[in-house]
Design a protein around this motif. Structure first.
Motif, PDB file in Angstrom:
ATOM      1  N   LEU A 100       2.556   4.618  -1.557  1.00 23.83           N
ATOM      2  CA  LEU A 100       3.055   3.573  -2.445  1.00 23.83           C
ATOM      3  C   LEU A 100       4.530   3.247  -2.209  1.00 23.83           C
ATOM      4  O   LEU A 100       4.905   2.072  -2.085  1.00 23.83           O
ATOM      5  N   ILE A 101       5.364   4.263  -2.150  1.00 22.81           N
ATOM      6  CA  ILE A 101       6.801   4.005  -1.991  1.00 22.81           C
ATOM      7  C   ILE A 101       7.089   3.419  -0.618  1.00 22.81           C
ATOM      8  O   ILE A 101       7.884   2.474  -0.487  1.00 22.81           O
ATOM      9  N   PRO A 107       2.705  -2.287  -4.717  1.00 20.64           N
ATOM     10  CA  PRO A 107       4.147  -2.363  -5.032  1.00 20.64           C
ATOM     11  C   PRO A 107       4.706  -3.771  -4.918  1.00 20.64           C
ATOM     12  O   PRO A 107       5.748  -4.066  -5.516  1.00 20.64           O
ATOM     13  N   ARG A 129       7.393  -9.321   1.006  1.00 16.15           N
ATOM     14  CA  ARG A 129       6.406  -8.787   0.063  1.00 16.15           C
ATOM     15  C   ARG A 129       5.094  -9.562   0.113  1.00 16.15           C
ATOM     16  O   ARG A 129       4.025  -8.983  -0.068  1.00 16.15           O
ATOM     17  N   SER A 158       4.512   2.877  -9.677  1.00 22.94           N
ATOM     18  CA  SER A 158       3.090   3.100  -9.392  1.00 22.94           C
ATOM     19  C   SER A 158       2.830   4.534  -8.962  1.00 22.94           C
ATOM     20  O   SER A 158       1.783   5.107  -9.281  1.00 22.94           O
ATOM     21  N   THR A 159       3.783   5.141  -8.229  1.00 20.55           N
ATOM     22  CA  THR A 159       3.614   6.536  -7.827  1.00 20.55           C
ATOM     23  C   THR A 159       3.634   7.442  -9.044  1.00 20.55           C
ATOM     24  O   THR A 159       2.789   8.348  -9.181  1.00 20.55           O
ATOM     25  N   GLY A 213       6.211  -0.174  -0.732  1.00 22.42           N
ATOM     26  CA  GLY A 213       7.243  -0.971  -1.380  1.00 22.42           C
ATOM     27  C   GLY A 213       8.413  -1.259  -0.459  1.00 22.42           C
ATOM     28  O   GLY A 213       8.923  -2.390  -0.417  1.00 22.42           O
ATOM     29  N   GLY A 215       8.565  -1.111  -7.685  1.00 25.39           N
ATOM     30  CA  GLY A 215       7.112  -1.121  -7.799  1.00 25.39           C
ATOM     31  C   GLY A 215       6.497   0.150  -7.258  1.00 25.39           C
ATOM     32  O   GLY A 215       5.549   0.696  -7.830  1.00 25.39           O
ATOM     33  N   GLY A 216       7.041   0.647  -6.136  1.00 31.29           N
ATOM     34  CA  GLY A 216       6.515   1.872  -5.547  1.00 31.29           C
ATOM     35  C   GLY A 216       6.744   3.083  -6.422  1.00 31.29           C
ATOM     36  O   GLY A 216       5.848   3.907  -6.616  1.00 31.29           O
TER      37      GLY A 216
END
Length: 481
Positions: free
Chosen positions: A79-80, A134, A91, A422-423, A83, A418-419
């Motif tokens: 996830l990160i 993300p 994006r 969400s993580t 992002g 976002g990352g």
């Protein structure tokens, strides 16, 4: 938007141009907003159809766990990085790539001839989700402001809530059906594919964004973070099944070593004037730390309650479909309140989060009282007042909590926000299930007692979230003065 031709040399992102953000109407983000909805739908619906998969494929417990973990682990691990790739390459581009993988993998899941092929397709699905998820919050942060941003983030929360509830209902309904020679469980992935296709078609409506500097991808930091999250995810996912034996303990030690090493590496990179994967200067921001802590506590309680609810009410006499339908009003109220939360925040400001947690606690206590009064096949109906109130309270929590994390990250690193959110969400969801699963295993609770145990845990975590929310509110008041 344009990017600088020179590589980044400083840790501070270049401020975004004032004309680069605007009051973007929420409908323009529709293609992106379908992302969190289809992601939670895919997770929840597949969880419901696991008994059917066991019957059709003769799958073992380990194989069924891999159907879930094959999606969840790569999702959390990447996830990160997803992002930061969005910050670097755009994006919109990363969202399209991720959703494309999601679409292809959903088709592969629908056609899977064996449990092994299904697991492989789910792994690809997790990778796709990590690349596109993300970008949603990152794009909203980078291209909107003020009330428009609040409305878009509220819609983001509504999308995830609707996807989760519909996934519960649709999974149970479709698993019980058949379409000629085609098993109904395969239709779950057909639905996922159709929504993913709609997301791809509508995605160009969203404004495009990327960092104005060239974001260097820190390979060492990325590897260390991936190892840490992978080891932690494996330990949390398989710990109960492996009875927390020595392989799980080794995984936890590896995760701790990887996280410590990554932090030191990131700190060194930033001190030398380069841009790290996770800037320590950003992570040291106290509001961000408290926001991530509150998010972790909230989602851990959320997952624990949703884990025990269908199991408990089915023991009380409901079918899987009825258990899912019992949560549908909760999801509808959550969605409706999420869309109205922008107006509430305009009046209450940061007090909205405190109000939401207070309403959640009252709703959870209402569920406890309801269970103390009665139990049986009508329990889904008796719980509706408290569940409706719970949906309203959680909607008042989700959007302000998300904004709290997002607004502390510089706009140029919007994909990072976002990352990180969400993580934290994914790890907390896994942790909540592990904790309540362990508590149920130790106590042997079942039926009403199991649901009460989940409620007690959720209340305790909600009280902790309330404490953090009050600290954040007091801190905000001091800053304003």
């Amino acid at each position: 938007m344009t990017t600088s031709a020179e590589p980044a040399t400083g840790s501070a992102p270049v401020p975004i141009r004032p004309d680069a953000v605007a009051d973007v109407p929420t409908w323009r983000y529709l293609g992106f907003l379908l992302g969190p909805g289809v992601g939670t739908f895919a997770f929840n619906a597949v969880t419901v159809i696991l008994p059917t998969l066991r019957e059709r494929f003769g799958a073992s417990d380990v194989a069924l766990e891999l159907v879930i973990a094959g999606y969840g682990i790569p999702f959390a691990v990447l996830l990160i990085l997803g992002g930061r790739l969005g910050d670097r390459f755009g994006r919109h581009r990363l969202y399209m790539l991720g959703m494309g993988l999601f679409l292809v993998s959903a088709i592969a899941c629908a056609l899977a001839p064996s449990i092994e092929m299904l697991i492989a397709a789910r792994i690809v699905q997790g990778v796709g989700a990590a690349l596109c998820t993300p970008q949603v919050l990152g794009t909203i942060q980078a291209t909107s402001r003020g009330a428009a941003r609040t409305r878009a983030i509220a819609a983001f929360g509504a999308s995830g809530g609707i996807g989760a509830a519909v996934g519960q209902v649709a999974g149970g309904a479709l698993a019980a059906l058949s379409f000629g020679p085609i098993d109904g469980w395969r239709a779950v992935f057909v639905v996922v594919a159709l929504v993913a296709l709609a997301a791809i078609v509508l995605a160009p409506l969203a404004p495009r964004s990327r960092a104005h500097e060239v974001v260097a991808i820190d390979l060492v930091g990325t590897a260390a973070l991936a190892v840490g999250i992978l080891a932690a995810s494996v330990a949390l996912t398989f710990g109960p099944a492996w009875n927390w034996s020595w392989p799980v303990l080794i995984a936890l030690v590896v995760a701790a070593i990887a996280f410590v090493g990554m932090w030191r590496h990131q700190d060194a990179i930033e001190r030398f004037g380069r841009v790290p994967l996770l800037p320590p200067s950003v992570l040291r921001l106290r509001p961000l730390q408290l926001g991530l802590l509150a998010a972790g506590l909230f989602f851990a309680g959320y997952s624990a309650l949703l884990y025990v609810f269908p199991r408990a009410v089915e023991a009380g006499g409901l079918t899987s479909l009825q258990a899912g339908l019992a949560l549908l009003p909760f999801a509808v109220v959550f969605a409706g309140m999420s869309l109205a939360v922008a107006r509430i925040q305009a009046r209450l400001g940061d007090a909205t989060l405190v109000l939401g947690v207070a309403v959640q606690i009252v709703a959870l206590l209402g569920m406890v009282v309801t269970l103390a009064i009665g139990w049986g096949s009508d329990v889904g109906l008796w719980l509706q007042p408290a569940l409706v109130l719970l949906g309203a309270g959680q909607a008042l929590i989700f959007s302000p909590l998300t904004q709290l994390v997002v607004r502390e990250v510089p706009v140029e690193a919007a994909g990072l926000s976002g990352g990180m959110f969400s993580t934290a969400q994914q790890l907390a969801l896994s942790f909540g299930v592990i904790v309540i699963g362990g508590a149920v295993g130790v106590t042997g609770a079942a039926g009403r007692d199991e649901l009460l145990l989940g409620l007690v845990l959720d209340i305790a975590l909600a009280v902790a979230v309330l404490a953090v929310a009050l600290v954040l509110r007091a801190r905000g008041s001091r800053v304003q003065r």
